[in-house]
Scaffold this active site. Structure first.
Site, PDB file in Angstrom:
ATOM      1  N   CYS A 112      10.392   1.108 -17.403  1.00  0.00           N
ATOM      2  CA  CYS A 112       9.531   0.016 -17.886  1.00  0.00           C
ATOM      3  C   CYS A 112       9.152   0.188 -19.349  1.00  0.00           C
ATOM      4  O   CYS A 112       8.663  -0.751 -19.977  1.00  0.00           O
ATOM      5  CB  CYS A 112       8.286  -0.076 -17.022  1.00  0.00           C
ATOM      6  SG  CYS A 112       8.680  -0.189 -15.278  1.00  0.00           S
ATOM      7  N   HIS A 252       3.197  -3.935 -20.503  1.00  0.00           N
ATOM      8  CA  HIS A 252       4.168  -3.996 -19.410  1.00  0.00           C
ATOM      9  C   HIS A 252       3.475  -4.637 -18.212  1.00  0.00           C
ATOM     10  O   HIS A 252       2.353  -4.268 -17.847  1.00  0.00           O
ATOM     11  CB  HIS A 252       4.650  -2.587 -19.062  1.00  0.00           C
ATOM     12  CG  HIS A 252       5.401  -2.541 -17.776  1.00  0.00           C
ATOM     13  ND1 HIS A 252       6.451  -3.390 -17.514  1.00  0.00           N
ATOM     14  CD2 HIS A 252       5.234  -1.779 -16.659  1.00  0.00           C
ATOM     15  CE1 HIS A 252       6.899  -3.142 -16.295  1.00  0.00           C
ATOM     16  NE2 HIS A 252       6.193  -2.180 -15.757  1.00  0.00           N
ATOM     17  N   ASN A 282       7.054  -7.492 -11.728  1.00  0.00           N
ATOM     18  CA  ASN A 282       7.386  -6.375 -12.614  1.00  0.00           C
ATOM     19  C   ASN A 282       8.895  -6.401 -12.877  1.00  0.00           C
ATOM     20  O   ASN A 282       9.687  -6.068 -11.996  1.00  0.00           O
ATOM     21  CB  ASN A 282       6.957  -5.069 -11.940  1.00  0.00           C
ATOM     22  CG  ASN A 282       7.310  -3.832 -12.756  1.00  0.00           C
ATOM     23  OD1 ASN A 282       8.065  -3.903 -13.715  1.00  0.00           O
ATOM     24  ND2 ASN A 282       6.785  -2.701 -12.342  1.00  0.00           N
TER      25      ASN A 282
HETATM   26  N1  ACO Z   1       1.608  -5.710   2.184  1.00  0.00           N
HETATM   27  C1  ACO Z   1       0.619  -5.299   2.991  1.00  0.00           C
HETATM   28  N2  ACO Z   1       0.175  -4.025   3.027  1.00  0.00           N
HETATM   29  C2  ACO Z   1       0.753  -3.154   2.185  1.00  0.00           C
HETATM   30  C3  ACO Z   1       1.791  -3.524   1.308  1.00  0.00           C
HETATM   31  C4  ACO Z   1       2.203  -4.861   1.341  1.00  0.00           C
HETATM   32  N3  ACO Z   1       3.192  -5.317   0.544  1.00  0.00           N
HETATM   33  N4  ACO Z   1       2.160  -2.436   0.588  1.00  0.00           N
HETATM   34  C5  ACO Z   1       1.383  -1.415   0.989  1.00  0.00           C
HETATM   35  N5  ACO Z   1       0.544  -1.850   1.956  1.00  0.00           N
HETATM   36  C6  ACO Z   1      -0.458  -1.084   2.690  1.00  0.00           C
HETATM   37  C7  ACO Z   1      -0.146   0.392   2.689  1.00  0.00           C
HETATM   38  O1  ACO Z   1       0.764   0.699   3.712  1.00  0.00           O
HETATM   39  C8  ACO Z   1      -1.513   0.983   2.945  1.00  0.00           C
HETATM   40  O2  ACO Z   1      -1.801   0.883   4.326  1.00  0.00           O
HETATM   41  P1  ACO Z   1      -2.546   2.083   5.092  1.00  0.00           P
HETATM   42  O3  ACO Z   1      -3.883   2.161   4.424  1.00  0.00           O
HETATM   43  O4  ACO Z   1      -2.583   1.588   6.493  1.00  0.00           O
HETATM   44  O5  ACO Z   1      -1.697   3.296   4.868  1.00  0.00           O
HETATM   45  C9  ACO Z   1      -2.442   0.023   2.210  1.00  0.00           C
HETATM   46  O6  ACO Z   1      -1.705  -1.187   2.010  1.00  0.00           O
HETATM   47  C10 ACO Z   1      -2.915   0.530   0.879  1.00  0.00           C
HETATM   48  O7  ACO Z   1      -1.809   1.087   0.180  1.00  0.00           O
HETATM   49  P2  ACO Z   1      -1.942   1.624  -1.284  1.00  0.00           P
HETATM   50  O8  ACO Z   1      -0.610   2.139  -1.746  1.00  0.00           O
HETATM   51  O9  ACO Z   1      -3.117   2.534  -1.393  1.00  0.00           O
HETATM   52  O10 ACO Z   1      -2.270   0.254  -2.054  1.00  0.00           O
HETATM   53  P3  ACO Z   1      -2.697   0.059  -3.530  1.00  0.00           P
HETATM   54  O11 ACO Z   1      -3.971  -0.655  -3.606  1.00  0.00           O
HETATM   55  O12 ACO Z   1      -2.522   1.314  -4.350  1.00  0.00           O
HETATM   56  O13 ACO Z   1      -1.580  -0.975  -4.043  1.00  0.00           O
HETATM   57  C11 ACO Z   1       0.416  -0.943  -5.351  1.00  0.00           C
HETATM   58  C12 ACO Z   1      -0.221  -0.614  -4.009  1.00  0.00           C
HETATM   59  C13 ACO Z   1       0.342  -2.431  -5.550  1.00  0.00           C
HETATM   60  C14 ACO Z   1       1.865  -0.479  -5.302  1.00  0.00           C
HETATM   61  C15 ACO Z   1      -0.345  -0.233  -6.492  1.00  0.00           C
HETATM   62  O14 ACO Z   1      -0.540   1.117  -6.159  1.00  0.00           O
HETATM   63  C16 ACO Z   1       0.392  -0.301  -7.806  1.00  0.00           C
HETATM   64  O15 ACO Z   1       0.557  -1.349  -8.390  1.00  0.00           O
HETATM   65  N6  ACO Z   1       0.802   0.851  -8.349  1.00  0.00           N
HETATM   66  C17 ACO Z   1       1.445   0.924  -9.629  1.00  0.00           C
HETATM   67  C18 ACO Z   1       2.873   0.565  -9.500  1.00  0.00           C
HETATM   68  C19 ACO Z   1       3.475   0.420 -10.863  1.00  0.00           C
HETATM   69  O16 ACO Z   1       2.855  -0.109 -11.734  1.00  0.00           O
HETATM   70  N7  ACO Z   1       4.679   0.884 -11.090  1.00  0.00           N
HETATM   71  C20 ACO Z   1       5.205   0.700 -12.429  1.00  0.00           C
HETATM   72  C21 ACO Z   1       6.336   1.423 -12.685  1.00  0.00           C
HETATM   73  S1  ACO Z   1       7.750   0.683 -12.005  1.00  0.00           S
HETATM   74  C22 ACO Z   1       9.088   1.338 -12.884  1.00  0.00           C
HETATM   75  O17 ACO Z   1       8.959   2.186 -13.701  1.00  0.00           O
HETATM   76  C23 ACO Z   1      10.443   0.771 -12.555  1.00  0.00           C
END
Ligand code: ACO
Length: 325
Positions: A112, A252, A282
């Site tokens: 990214c 980003h 993204n």
């Molecule tokens: N739909 C419903 N529930 C979901 C989903 C979904 N799509 N995805 C995860 N959950 C659930 C999980 O299983 C978890 O359930 P549990 O509590 O029963 O285990 C719950 O939601 C919470 O999961 P978290 O991972 O803690 O959710 P979070 O609030 O952190 O959101 C997310 C997840 C959106 C991925 C966030 O962490 C994020 O944006 N992280 C940064 C990602 C990023 O920016 N990456 C950039 C680099 S990409 C690259 O370099 C190519």
């Protein structure tokens, strides 16, 4: 002498994939995705539509905007983690199909952060006088490395491309500075484990789904907020500028909650943050040039504006840059 952006372009595939479409693939909901990420829809490349196909469309528009021809280019730098194939470079394919007969071509792998890394390469060649006109492209077909059975990642990514043509200027504008960082200790936070020399393509590798992107999203989230804030402050310090000098933050486009947290820590309003992740998700290396092109064409970015770029991604890598438009 500095480099500055002479023209921008962008392209996204036609197919729109909404959150409701994803509800049919994995156990998720439109409300979860919107609330946790800010994404409402993303684009998906057609079967056979490759990274170079998207990149060429964006590049042609950038050349038009710069009032240059393909054979004016000295170098093409493509940032991508989803190139057409491992060999040759996708930049070479774009060079040939654009008709940029005088240009050298290379790919950059910085996920990214790729576009900001690629800008720094263009800037160094232009400042040193080695090259005059450099085409920088961020193009991604993230759908080709997305595991459509993994709800943790498949809701996040989208396909698209953005491009910018850079040239030299002696005016008091352009790319004022670029700042790049990496910390390979965190390489397993976001990765595609298979398909390279560690796990070459094999039946067992495919059975384990190692060809798809894996991410520890929650840990990435916290690091992203800190590194993006630090990178913006580093860029402003390097220019003896303050946050109050900034017209726009062009980040980003990963997650609206990350961007709100970064803006709040810096003391920027959300009106100063250029956003399009609700429509495109993204798009990795394409996200900054895609948003830049939209903002330029909409007249949001005008001559004289001070823009700070900020990115983070797999590697881990993080980066920033300051542009006087
Ligand atoms: N739909 C419903 N529930 C979901 C989903 C979904 N799509 N995805 C995860 N959950 C659930 C999980 O299983 C978890 O359930 P549990 O509590 O029963 O285990 C719950 O939601 C919470 O999961 P978290 O991972 O803690 O959710 P979070 O609030 O952190 O959101 C997310 C997840 C959106 C991925 C966030 O962490 C994020 O944006 N992280 C940064 C990602 C990023 O920016 N990456 C950039 C680099 S990409 C690259 O370099 C190519």
């Amino acid at each position: 002498m500095r480099s500055h952006i002479l023209g921008t372009g962008a392209y996204v595939p036609k197919q729109v994939l909404t959150n409701v479409d994803l509800e049919g693939l994995v156990e998720t909901s439109d409300s979860w995705i919107v609330e946790r990420t800010g994404i409402r829809e993303r684009r998906k490349a057609a079967p056979g539509e490759a990274c170079s196909d998207l990149g060429i469309q964006a590049a042609q528009l950038a050349l038009q905007a710069a009032h240059l021809q393909a054979d004016d280019l000295d170098l093409i730098v493509l940032a991508t983690c989803t190139g057409d194939s491992p060999l040759p470079s996708t930049a070479s394919l774009i060079q040939y199909r654009l008709g940029a007969t005088s240009a050298a071509a290379l790919d950059i792998s910085a996920a990214c952060c790729g576009f900001v890394y690629a800008l720094s390469v263009a800037d160094a060649y232009i400042r040193s006088g080695v090259y005059r006109h450099v085409l920088v492209i961020g193009s991604e077909v993230m759908s080709s490395i997305t595991d459509w059975t993994d709800r943790n990642t498949c809701v996040l990514f989208g396909d698209g491309a953005g491009a910018a043509v850079l040239g030299p200027t002696e005016e008091d504008r352009g790319l004022l500075s670029v700042h790049l960082h990496a910390d390979g200790r965190l390489s397993d936070l976001i990765c595609v484990p298979g398909g390279g020399s560690t796990y070459p393509v094999s039946e067992s590798m495919l059975a384990e789904r190692l060809q798809y992107v894996k991410m520890r999203g929650n840990e990435t989230f916290k690091i992203a907020v800190k590194t993006m804030e630090d990178a913006v402050r580093e860029a402003l310090d390097a220019q003896n500028m303050k946050v109050s000098d900034v017209d726009f933050l062009l980040p980003h486009q990963a997650n609206i909650r990350i961007l709100k947290a970064v803006a709040q820590r810096l003391g920027l309003s959300m009106e100063q943050v250029i956003l399009n992740l609700d429509r495109f998700g993204n798009t990795s290396a394409a996200s900054i040039p895609l948003a830049l092109d939209e903002a330029v064409r909409a007249g949001q970015i005008r001559p004289g504006c001070l823009i700070v770029l900020a990115a983070f991604g797999a590697g881990l890598t993080w980066a920033s840059g300051v542009i006087r438009w």
